[in-house]
Design a protein around this motif. Structure first.
Motif, PDB file in Angstrom:
ATOM      1  N   UNK A   1      10.552 -35.588  15.530  1.00  0.00           N
ATOM      2  CA  UNK A   1      11.458 -34.148  15.080  1.00  0.00           C
ATOM      3  C   UNK A   1      11.058 -34.433  13.342  1.00  0.00           C
ATOM      4  N   UNK A   2      10.517 -35.694  12.788  1.00  0.00           N
ATOM      5  CA  UNK A   2      10.158 -35.599  11.091  1.00  0.00           C
ATOM      6  C   UNK A   2       9.278 -36.522  10.956  1.00  0.00           C
ATOM      7  N   UNK A   3       7.761 -36.010  11.580  1.00  0.00           N
ATOM      8  CA  UNK A   3       6.600 -36.374  11.526  1.00  0.00           C
ATOM      9  C   UNK A   3       5.358 -35.259  11.950  1.00  0.00           C
ATOM     10  N   UNK A   4       4.454 -35.490  11.434  1.00  0.00           N
ATOM     11  CA  UNK A   4       2.986 -34.605  12.557  1.00  0.00           C
ATOM     12  C   UNK A   4       2.185 -35.121  13.169  1.00  0.00           C
ATOM     13  N   UNK A   5       1.933 -34.304  14.200  1.00  0.00           N
ATOM     14  CA  UNK A   5       1.317 -35.038  15.314  1.00  0.00           C
ATOM     15  C   UNK A   5      -0.137 -33.848  15.810  1.00  0.00           C
ATOM     16  N   UNK A   6      -0.718 -34.954  16.605  1.00  0.00           N
ATOM     17  CA  UNK A   6      -1.514 -34.301  17.250  1.00  0.00           C
ATOM     18  C   UNK A   6      -0.943 -32.965  18.537  1.00  0.00           C
TER      19      UNK A   6
ATOM     20  N   UNK B   1      -0.176 -44.549  20.196  1.00  0.00           N
ATOM     21  CA  UNK B   1      -2.071 -44.765  20.963  1.00  0.00           C
ATOM     22  C   UNK B   1      -2.797 -46.157  20.139  1.00  0.00           C
ATOM     23  N   UNK B   2      -3.726 -45.955  20.368  1.00  0.00           N
ATOM     24  CA  UNK B   2      -4.387 -47.937  20.447  1.00  0.00           C
ATOM     25  C   UNK B   2      -5.963 -47.073  19.280  1.00  0.00           C
ATOM     26  N   UNK B   3      -6.125 -46.134  19.391  1.00  0.00           N
ATOM     27  CA  UNK B   3      -6.513 -45.506  18.091  1.00  0.00           C
ATOM     28  C   UNK B   3      -7.993 -45.067  18.260  1.00  0.00           C
ATOM     29  N   UNK B   4      -8.710 -45.447  19.791  1.00  0.00           N
ATOM     30  CA  UNK B   4      -9.672 -45.433  20.288  1.00  0.00           C
ATOM     31  C   UNK B   4      -9.709 -44.640  21.102  1.00  0.00           C
ATOM     32  N   UNK B   5      -8.578 -43.934  22.170  1.00  0.00           N
ATOM     33  CA  UNK B   5      -8.368 -42.431  22.601  1.00  0.00           C
ATOM     34  C   UNK B   5      -9.183 -41.229  22.017  1.00  0.00           C
ATOM     35  N   UNK B   6      -9.934 -40.201  22.302  1.00  0.00           N
ATOM     36  CA  UNK B   6     -10.479 -39.023  22.475  1.00  0.00           C
ATOM     37  C   UNK B   6      -9.888 -38.094  21.827  1.00  0.00           C
ATOM     38  N   UNK B   7      -8.728 -38.378  20.464  1.00  0.00           N
ATOM     39  CA  UNK B   7      -8.302 -37.726  20.542  1.00  0.00           C
ATOM     40  C   UNK B   7      -7.178 -38.191  18.815  1.00  0.00           C
TER      41      UNK B   7
ATOM     42  N   UNK C   1      -5.764 -38.307  16.849  1.00  0.00           N
ATOM     43  CA  UNK C   1      -4.449 -38.437  15.938  1.00  0.00           C
ATOM     44  C   UNK C   1      -3.534 -38.376  14.570  1.00  0.00           C
ATOM     45  N   UNK C   2      -2.355 -38.025  14.715  1.00  0.00           N
ATOM     46  CA  UNK C   2      -2.224 -37.839  13.656  1.00  0.00           C
ATOM     47  C   UNK C   2      -1.022 -39.131  13.296  1.00  0.00           C
ATOM     48  N   UNK C   3       0.258 -39.013  13.850  1.00  0.00           N
ATOM     49  CA  UNK C   3       1.243 -40.256  12.867  1.00  0.00           C
ATOM     50  C   UNK C   3       0.959 -41.568  14.788  1.00  0.00           C
ATOM     51  N   UNK C   4       0.279 -40.682  15.130  1.00  0.00           N
ATOM     52  CA  UNK C   4       0.658 -41.613  16.722  1.00  0.00           C
ATOM     53  C   UNK C   4       0.442 -42.806  17.039  1.00  0.00           C
ATOM     54  N   UNK C   5      -1.175 -43.338  15.535  1.00  0.00           N
ATOM     55  CA  UNK C   5      -1.311 -45.164  16.320  1.00  0.00           C
ATOM     56  C   UNK C   5      -0.306 -46.266  15.331  1.00  0.00           C
ATOM     57  N   UNK C   6       1.352 -44.732  14.300  1.00  0.00           N
ATOM     58  CA  UNK C   6       1.939 -46.141  14.390  1.00  0.00           C
ATOM     59  C   UNK C   6       3.258 -45.947  14.696  1.00  0.00           C
ATOM     60  N   UNK C   7       3.866 -44.033  14.366  1.00  0.00           N
ATOM     61  CA  UNK C   7       5.100 -44.126  15.177  1.00  0.00           C
ATOM     62  C   UNK C   7       5.200 -43.704  16.591  1.00  0.00           C
ATOM     63  N   UNK C   8       5.887 -43.930  17.161  1.00  0.00           N
ATOM     64  CA  UNK C   8       5.807 -43.433  18.486  1.00  0.00           C
ATOM     65  C   UNK C   8       6.658 -42.009  19.304  1.00  0.00           C
TER      66      UNK C   8
END
Ligand code: SAM
Length: 240
Positions: A148-153, A214-220, A222-229
């Motif tokens: 609720x406090x970040x941006x996401x795909x 996220x690992x970073x190699x997915x076809x999306x 990502x905005x915050x997903x590699x660092x914040x769950x």
């Protein structure tokens, strides 16, 4: 708290039905097959808060025999139309005794508890626990407080800076950018500590907790997903 389920709405249901497993939602579902294979014995499953049936169809594809329940007729109407051979039921007031659902090896709830106020959470978890077979497992996927406090795909919260000061139990707002309905969804922020307390009060024990990144190699994109769950997955059993 007088809190309205924003999914009791035909337009929201139509928009929600277009969501699949892409972007941030990919991470909510990615690890479930492995988690279920490790923790669930048997195929009888209840999808609590099945919505338009995405999570139910996901379980059916994994070989579960699933009953989907929800409190929104608008969501269920689409679930039934999309999956006519599925079992989708309206359970008003979450009165499971009246619904006579039977016993389950798995109860999955995917995002359902984001919309349920605190005192009701405990009552429902206790009742879901009673629906489990002796070796049954509850798997509950919820939004992390950080979503609720970040941006996401799949989401934006930039119009709701007040979310950052929210405490457990406060209403928070988030917009789903993956579908056409840009009205904010109102959820209840609930911390890990608060969930642990609910589980204790509901006589459930926490077996394992996952916070998928996220690992970073997915076809999306990502905005915050590699660092914040964005999600938390709880594996629960009835306390001995
Ligand atoms: C975000 S949707 C998730 C739907 C589905 N699980 C999925 O993964 O696509 C949340 C659903 O929970 C339902 N819900 C909210 N409160 C509920 C309650 N007390 N009992 C059952 N379902 C509820 C809503 O109507 C909505 O369909």
């Amino acid at each position: 708290m007088n809190f309205l389920n924003c999914y009791a709405d035909a337009n929201r249901a139509d928009a929600y039905a277009t969501l699949e497993f892409a972007n941030t939602y990919y991470l909510a579902y990615r690890d479930l097959p492995a988690i279920l294979a490790e923790h669930v014995t048997g195929t009888r499953a209840l999808d609590f808060g099945c919505g338009t049936g995405r999570s139910t169809r996901f379980l059916r594809k994994l070989g579960f025999n699933v009953t989907g329940v929800d409190v929104s007729e608008d969501m269920l109407r689409i679930a039934r139309a999309t999956d006519p051979s599925g079992d989708y039921r309206l359970v008003p007031g979450d009165n499971f005794d009246e619904a006579d659902l039977g016993a389950f090896d798995l109860v999955l709830s995917a995002f359902t508890f984001d919309n349920i106020p605190g005192a009701t959470k405990t009552r429902i978890f206790r009742d879901l626990g009673k629906l489990l077979a002796p070796t049954g497992t509850i798997v509950s996927v919820v939004s992390s407080p950080e979503i609720y406090a970040h941006e996401w795909a799949s989401f934006t919260t930039r119009d709701f800076p007040e979310n950052t000061a929210a405490c457990s139990g406060d209403v928070v707002r988030i917009v789903v950018t993956d579908h056409q309905d840009r009205r904010p969804v109102e959820d209840i922020l609930w911390t890990d500590l608060s969930y642990r307390e609910v589980y204790r009060e509901a006589s459930l024990q926490t077996i394992q907790v996952f916070r998928p990144l996220a690992k970073g190699d997915e076809p999306y994109s990502w905005v915050s997903e590699t660092k914040i769950p964005p999600w938390v997955v709880y594996v629960l059993r009835r306390a001995l």
